[in-house]
Design a protein around this motif. Structure first.
Motif, PDB file in Angstrom:
ATOM      1  N   UNK A   6      -1.111 -43.209  38.893  1.00  0.00           N
ATOM      2  CA  UNK A   6      -0.350 -42.750  37.747  1.00  0.00           C
ATOM      3  C   UNK A   6      -0.964 -41.583  36.998  1.00  0.00           C
ATOM      4  N   UNK A   7      -1.862 -40.867  37.640  1.00  0.00           N
ATOM      5  CA  UNK A   7      -2.499 -39.697  37.029  1.00  0.00           C
ATOM      6  C   UNK A   7      -2.204 -38.464  37.871  1.00  0.00           C
ATOM      7  N   UNK A   8      -0.930 -38.198  38.071  1.00  0.00           N
ATOM      8  CA  UNK A   8      -0.497 -37.170  39.022  1.00  0.00           C
ATOM      9  C   UNK A   8      -1.038 -35.783  38.698  1.00  0.00           C
ATOM     10  N   UNK A   9      -1.101 -35.425  37.440  1.00  0.00           N
ATOM     11  CA  UNK A   9      -1.637 -34.120  37.072  1.00  0.00           C
ATOM     12  C   UNK A   9      -3.094 -33.991  37.481  1.00  0.00           C
ATOM     13  N   UNK A  10      -3.877 -35.010  37.160  1.00  0.00           N
ATOM     14  CA  UNK A  10      -5.301 -35.031  37.538  1.00  0.00           C
ATOM     15  C   UNK A  10      -5.442 -35.061  39.060  1.00  0.00           C
ATOM     16  N   UNK A  11      -4.612 -35.828  39.693  1.00  0.00           N
ATOM     17  CA  UNK A  11      -4.654 -35.998  41.149  1.00  0.00           C
ATOM     18  C   UNK A  11      -4.429 -34.672  41.864  1.00  0.00           C
ATOM     19  N   UNK A  12      -3.522 -33.890  41.367  1.00  0.00           N
ATOM     20  CA  UNK A  12      -3.199 -32.603  41.964  1.00  0.00           C
ATOM     21  C   UNK A  12      -4.330 -31.596  41.754  1.00  0.00           C
ATOM     22  N   UNK A  13      -4.973 -31.631  40.585  1.00  0.00           N
ATOM     23  CA  UNK A  13      -5.935 -30.600  40.204  1.00  0.00           C
ATOM     24  C   UNK A  13      -7.327 -30.758  40.790  1.00  0.00           C
ATOM     25  N   UNK A  14      -7.831 -31.987  40.862  1.00  0.00           N
ATOM     26  CA  UNK A  14      -9.230 -32.143  41.236  1.00  0.00           C
ATOM     27  C   UNK A  14      -9.509 -33.520  41.821  1.00  0.00           C
ATOM     28  N   UNK A  15     -10.645 -33.652  42.505  1.00  0.00           N
ATOM     29  CA  UNK A  15     -11.049 -34.967  42.986  1.00  0.00           C
ATOM     30  C   UNK A  15     -11.395 -35.860  41.795  1.00  0.00           C
ATOM     31  N   UNK A  16     -10.936 -37.088  41.823  1.00  0.00           N
ATOM     32  CA  UNK A  16     -11.215 -38.008  40.716  1.00  0.00           C
ATOM     33  C   UNK A  16     -11.142 -39.450  41.188  1.00  0.00           C
ATOM     34  N   UNK A  49     -15.161 -30.872  39.686  1.00  0.00           N
ATOM     35  CA  UNK A  49     -14.570 -29.647  40.209  1.00  0.00           C
ATOM     36  C   UNK A  49     -14.559 -29.672  41.733  1.00  0.00           C
ATOM     37  N   UNK A  50     -15.623 -30.212  42.313  1.00  0.00           N
ATOM     38  CA  UNK A  50     -15.748 -30.312  43.767  1.00  0.00           C
ATOM     39  C   UNK A  50     -16.059 -31.749  44.142  1.00  0.00           C
ATOM     40  N   UNK A  51     -15.584 -32.162  45.301  1.00  0.00           N
ATOM     41  CA  UNK A  51     -15.784 -33.542  45.729  1.00  0.00           C
ATOM     42  C   UNK A  51     -17.267 -33.874  45.872  1.00  0.00           C
ATOM     43  N   UNK A  52     -18.088 -32.902  46.190  1.00  0.00           N
ATOM     44  CA  UNK A  52     -19.522 -33.135  46.340  1.00  0.00           C
ATOM     45  C   UNK A  52     -20.163 -33.603  45.029  1.00  0.00           C
ATOM     46  N   UNK A  53     -19.557 -33.301  43.897  1.00  0.00           N
ATOM     47  CA  UNK A  53     -20.075 -33.693  42.587  1.00  0.00           C
ATOM     48  C   UNK A  53     -19.558 -35.065  42.138  1.00  0.00           C
ATOM     49  N   UNK A  54     -18.481 -35.518  42.745  1.00  0.00           N
ATOM     50  CA  UNK A  54     -17.804 -36.717  42.254  1.00  0.00           C
ATOM     51  C   UNK A  54     -18.673 -37.963  42.345  1.00  0.00           C
ATOM     52  N   UNK A  55     -19.373 -38.146  43.436  1.00  0.00           N
ATOM     53  CA  UNK A  55     -20.210 -39.335  43.612  1.00  0.00           C
ATOM     54  C   UNK A  55     -21.222 -39.457  42.472  1.00  0.00           C
ATOM     55  N   UNK A  56     -21.938 -38.373  42.185  1.00  0.00           N
ATOM     56  CA  UNK A  56     -22.936 -38.394  41.116  1.00  0.00           C
ATOM     57  C   UNK A  56     -22.305 -38.641  39.755  1.00  0.00           C
TER      58      UNK A  56
END
Length: 89
Positions: A38-48, A59-66
């Motif tokens: 249910x977060x379509x705007x966020x989903x479209x813009x960036x990895x989350x 901003x990049x998927x490599x940063x998401x884990x941390x």
């Protein structure tokens, strides 16, 4: 109780499946994938992901884990501080 980390199947095009798979290896986390969070705007813009209901994005998927690990630590620290405050009352 294990912290809940949720991923959106529609966000996998950002590469979040790699982060999800890495988190699934840790038995201390409850990791789930849903068709839509249910977060379509966020989903479209960036990895989350949703971490205990809180949107954690990068901003990049490599940063998401941390960022997910940092959010989990912050949430745990906040809960411990609240528990201590309540105990002191």
């Amino acid at each position: 109780m294990k912290p809940m980390i949720e991923f959106c199947a529609s966000n996998m095009h950002h590469g979040t499946f790699r982060v999800m798979e890495k988190l699934e290896e840790n038995p201390e986390f409850e990791v789930d994938e849903y068709g839509c969070l249910g977060n379509c705007g966020e989903c479209y813009l960036s990895p989350y992901a949703l971490v205990e209901g809180e949107i954690v994005a990068a901003e990049k998927v490599e940063e998401l884990y941390d960022r997910i690990l940092a959010a989990l630590k912050r949430q745990k620290d906040d809960q411990e501080a609240l528990d201590k405050l309540l105990d002191d009352m």
